[in-house]
Design a protein around this motif. Structure first.
Motif, PDB file in Angstrom:
ATOM      1  N   ARG A 133      -5.134 -39.245 -43.072  1.00  0.00           N
ATOM      2  CA  ARG A 133      -4.645 -40.043 -41.949  1.00  0.00           C
ATOM      3  C   ARG A 133      -4.194 -39.114 -40.834  1.00  0.00           C
ATOM      4  O   ARG A 133      -3.483 -38.141 -41.082  1.00  0.00           O
ATOM      5  CB  ARG A 133      -3.476 -40.902 -42.424  1.00  0.00           C
ATOM      6  CG  ARG A 133      -2.943 -41.831 -41.409  1.00  0.00           C
ATOM      7  CD  ARG A 133      -2.966 -43.251 -41.978  1.00  0.00           C
ATOM      8  NE  ARG A 133      -2.420 -44.165 -41.008  1.00  0.00           N
ATOM      9  CZ  ARG A 133      -3.177 -44.856 -40.176  1.00  0.00           C
ATOM     10  NH1 ARG A 133      -4.479 -44.745 -40.211  1.00  0.00           N
ATOM     11  NH2 ARG A 133      -2.641 -45.674 -39.320  1.00  0.00           N
ATOM     12  N   ALA A 134      -4.597 -39.426 -39.598  1.00  0.00           N
ATOM     13  CA  ALA A 134      -4.198 -38.638 -38.431  1.00  0.00           C
ATOM     14  C   ALA A 134      -2.811 -39.071 -37.961  1.00  0.00           C
ATOM     15  O   ALA A 134      -2.587 -40.259 -37.752  1.00  0.00           O
ATOM     16  CB  ALA A 134      -5.201 -38.815 -37.297  1.00  0.00           C
ATOM     17  N   PRO A 135      -1.887 -38.138 -37.785  1.00  0.00           N
ATOM     18  CA  PRO A 135      -0.578 -38.520 -37.288  1.00  0.00           C
ATOM     19  C   PRO A 135      -0.590 -38.828 -35.798  1.00  0.00           C
ATOM     20  O   PRO A 135       0.309 -39.480 -35.288  1.00  0.00           O
ATOM     21  CB  PRO A 135       0.297 -37.296 -37.587  1.00  0.00           C
ATOM     22  CG  PRO A 135      -0.640 -36.165 -37.686  1.00  0.00           C
ATOM     23  CD  PRO A 135      -1.948 -36.734 -38.156  1.00  0.00           C
ATOM     24  N   PHE A 136      -1.631 -38.387 -35.095  1.00  0.00           N
ATOM     25  CA  PHE A 136      -1.745 -38.628 -33.651  1.00  0.00           C
ATOM     26  C   PHE A 136      -3.114 -39.214 -33.348  1.00  0.00           C
ATOM     27  O   PHE A 136      -4.109 -38.796 -33.899  1.00  0.00           O
ATOM     28  CB  PHE A 136      -1.598 -37.330 -32.860  1.00  0.00           C
ATOM     29  CG  PHE A 136      -0.344 -36.577 -33.174  1.00  0.00           C
ATOM     30  CD1 PHE A 136       0.881 -37.019 -32.698  1.00  0.00           C
ATOM     31  CD2 PHE A 136      -0.382 -35.442 -33.969  1.00  0.00           C
ATOM     32  CE1 PHE A 136       2.056 -36.328 -32.991  1.00  0.00           C
ATOM     33  CE2 PHE A 136       0.781 -34.745 -34.270  1.00  0.00           C
ATOM     34  CZ  PHE A 136       1.995 -35.200 -33.782  1.00  0.00           C
TER      35      PHE A 136
ATOM     36  N   MET B 270     -13.909 -37.037 -37.967  1.00  0.00           N
ATOM     37  CA  MET B 270     -13.923 -38.175 -37.053  1.00  0.00           C
ATOM     38  C   MET B 270     -12.698 -39.039 -37.305  1.00  0.00           C
ATOM     39  O   MET B 270     -12.396 -39.386 -38.445  1.00  0.00           O
ATOM     40  CB  MET B 270     -15.193 -39.010 -37.266  1.00  0.00           C
ATOM     41  CG  MET B 270     -15.300 -40.202 -36.332  1.00  0.00           C
ATOM     42  SD  MET B 270     -16.851 -41.123 -36.519  1.00  0.00           S
ATOM     43  CE  MET B 270     -16.405 -42.249 -37.851  1.00  0.00           C
ATOM     44  N   THR B 271     -11.987 -39.391 -36.232  1.00  0.00           N
ATOM     45  CA  THR B 271     -10.844 -40.292 -36.309  1.00  0.00           C
ATOM     46  C   THR B 271     -11.351 -41.715 -36.112  1.00  0.00           C
ATOM     47  O   THR B 271     -12.046 -42.002 -35.130  1.00  0.00           O
ATOM     48  CB  THR B 271      -9.802 -39.944 -35.227  1.00  0.00           C
ATOM     49  OG1 THR B 271      -9.410 -38.581 -35.401  1.00  0.00           O
ATOM     50  CG2 THR B 271      -8.584 -40.844 -35.336  1.00  0.00           C
ATOM     51  N   ILE B 272     -11.019 -42.599 -37.030  1.00  0.00           N
ATOM     52  CA  ILE B 272     -11.490 -43.986 -36.994  1.00  0.00           C
ATOM     53  C   ILE B 272     -10.779 -44.760 -35.875  1.00  0.00           C
ATOM     54  O   ILE B 272      -9.560 -44.740 -35.782  1.00  0.00           O
ATOM     55  CB  ILE B 272     -11.235 -44.697 -38.339  1.00  0.00           C
ATOM     56  CG1 ILE B 272     -11.892 -43.937 -39.499  1.00  0.00           C
ATOM     57  CG2 ILE B 272     -11.688 -46.162 -38.290  1.00  0.00           C
ATOM     58  CD1 ILE B 272     -13.379 -43.801 -39.420  1.00  0.00           C
ATOM     59  N   THR B 273     -11.579 -45.436 -35.053  1.00  0.00           N
ATOM     60  CA  THR B 273     -11.029 -46.333 -34.033  1.00  0.00           C
ATOM     61  C   THR B 273     -11.313 -47.790 -34.374  1.00  0.00           C
ATOM     62  O   THR B 273     -10.566 -48.675 -33.970  1.00  0.00           O
ATOM     63  CB  THR B 273     -11.601 -46.023 -32.639  1.00  0.00           C
ATOM     64  OG1 THR B 273     -13.025 -46.112 -32.674  1.00  0.00           O
ATOM     65  CG2 THR B 273     -11.171 -44.639 -32.164  1.00  0.00           C
ATOM     66  N   GLU B 274     -12.412 -48.041 -35.100  1.00  0.00           N
ATOM     67  CA  GLU B 274     -12.777 -49.405 -35.470  1.00  0.00           C
ATOM     68  C   GLU B 274     -13.486 -49.428 -36.823  1.00  0.00           C
ATOM     69  O   GLU B 274     -14.637 -49.018 -36.917  1.00  0.00           O
ATOM     70  CB  GLU B 274     -13.722 -50.017 -34.433  1.00  0.00           C
ATOM     71  CG  GLU B 274     -13.122 -50.214 -33.070  1.00  0.00           C
ATOM     72  CD  GLU B 274     -14.124 -50.849 -32.113  1.00  0.00           C
ATOM     73  OE1 GLU B 274     -14.704 -51.902 -32.459  1.00  0.00           O
ATOM     74  OE2 GLU B 274     -14.326 -50.274 -31.037  1.00  0.00           O
ATOM     75  N   PRO B 275     -12.818 -49.896 -37.868  1.00  0.00           N
ATOM     76  CA  PRO B 275     -13.521 -50.114 -39.132  1.00  0.00           C
ATOM     77  C   PRO B 275     -14.584 -51.211 -38.925  1.00  0.00           C
ATOM     78  O   PRO B 275     -14.333 -52.173 -38.208  1.00  0.00           O
ATOM     79  CB  PRO B 275     -12.435 -50.594 -40.083  1.00  0.00           C
ATOM     80  CG  PRO B 275     -11.155 -50.154 -39.458  1.00  0.00           C
ATOM     81  CD  PRO B 275     -11.397 -50.189 -37.987  1.00  0.00           C
ATOM     82  N   LYS B 276     -15.735 -51.049 -39.513  1.00  0.00           N
ATOM     83  CA  LYS B 276     -16.838 -52.007 -39.368  1.00  0.00           C
ATOM     84  C   LYS B 276     -17.458 -52.289 -40.723  1.00  0.00           C
ATOM     85  O   LYS B 276     -17.289 -51.509 -41.664  1.00  0.00           O
ATOM     86  CB  LYS B 276     -17.923 -51.443 -38.430  1.00  0.00           C
ATOM     87  CG  LYS B 276     -17.465 -51.194 -37.011  1.00  0.00           C
ATOM     88  CD  LYS B 276     -17.298 -52.504 -36.291  1.00  0.00           C
ATOM     89  CE  LYS B 276     -17.047 -52.301 -34.819  1.00  0.00           C
ATOM     90  NZ  LYS B 276     -16.860 -53.544 -34.112  1.00  0.00           N
ATOM     91  N   SER B 277     -18.211 -53.352 -40.816  1.00  0.00           N
ATOM     92  CA  SER B 277     -18.873 -53.681 -42.085  1.00  0.00           C
ATOM     93  C   SER B 277     -19.912 -52.621 -42.466  1.00  0.00           C
ATOM     94  O   SER B 277     -20.134 -52.373 -43.647  1.00  0.00           O
ATOM     95  CB  SER B 277     -19.537 -55.055 -41.991  1.00  0.00           C
ATOM     96  OG  SER B 277     -20.507 -55.059 -40.967  1.00  0.00           O
TER      97      SER B 277
ATOM     98  N   PHE C 173      -8.713 -47.802 -41.880  1.00  0.00           N
ATOM     99  CA  PHE C 173      -7.779 -48.265 -40.861  1.00  0.00           C
ATOM    100  C   PHE C 173      -7.840 -47.378 -39.628  1.00  0.00           C
ATOM    101  O   PHE C 173      -8.249 -46.209 -39.722  1.00  0.00           O
ATOM    102  CB  PHE C 173      -6.347 -48.255 -41.418  1.00  0.00           C
ATOM    103  CG  PHE C 173      -6.161 -49.128 -42.610  1.00  0.00           C
ATOM    104  CD1 PHE C 173      -5.905 -50.484 -42.463  1.00  0.00           C
ATOM    105  CD2 PHE C 173      -6.258 -48.604 -43.895  1.00  0.00           C
ATOM    106  CE1 PHE C 173      -5.741 -51.300 -43.563  1.00  0.00           C
ATOM    107  CE2 PHE C 173      -6.095 -49.412 -45.006  1.00  0.00           C
ATOM    108  CZ  PHE C 173      -5.833 -50.764 -44.841  1.00  0.00           C
ATOM    109  N   LEU C 174      -7.384 -47.909 -38.508  1.00  0.00           N
ATOM    110  CA  LEU C 174      -7.253 -47.140 -37.282  1.00  0.00           C
ATOM    111  C   LEU C 174      -6.437 -45.891 -37.588  1.00  0.00           C
ATOM    112  O   LEU C 174      -5.373 -45.975 -38.210  1.00  0.00           O
ATOM    113  CB  LEU C 174      -6.540 -47.968 -36.215  1.00  0.00           C
ATOM    114  CG  LEU C 174      -6.145 -47.232 -34.947  1.00  0.00           C
ATOM    115  CD1 LEU C 174      -7.381 -46.856 -34.145  1.00  0.00           C
ATOM    116  CD2 LEU C 174      -5.222 -48.083 -34.106  1.00  0.00           C
ATOM    117  N   GLY C 175      -6.949 -44.736 -37.215  1.00  0.00           N
ATOM    118  CA  GLY C 175      -6.244 -43.480 -37.453  1.00  0.00           C
ATOM    119  C   GLY C 175      -6.640 -42.753 -38.714  1.00  0.00           C
ATOM    120  O   GLY C 175      -6.237 -41.606 -38.916  1.00  0.00           O
TER     121      GLY C 175
END
Length: 80
Positions: free
Chosen positions: A71-74, A30-37, A8-10
């Protein structure tokens, strides 16, 4: 990480130190911005200078080159 894991995002992953596509990202968080296949797209926050924040370095990670951390809180807004 196994293909198809729900991200998920974050979410935060650590990139493998063995990553072969760009060694600058080896072992970075790395903080996720877009989950991809194929895995995910996200950013590594860069340090700035003179008391100012840096920007984000974006990366496309495959499943086999990352491990879930938490999970990133920010989430940092994109700085171009």
């Amino acid at each position: 990480m196994e293909a198809g894991t729900e991200l998920f995002l974050g979410d935060v992953v650590q990139l493998s130190p063995e990553t072969c596509r760009n060694q600058m990202f080896a072992a970075c968080m790395m903080t996720i911005t877009e989950p991809k296949s194929f895995g995910a797209m996200g950013y590594v926050q860069c340090t700035g200078r003179d008391g100012m924040p840096g920007g984000q370095a974006f990366y496309r990670a495959n499943w086999e080159e990352m491990e879930f951390v938490g999970r990133a809180p920010f989430i940092v807004k994109r700085r171009d």
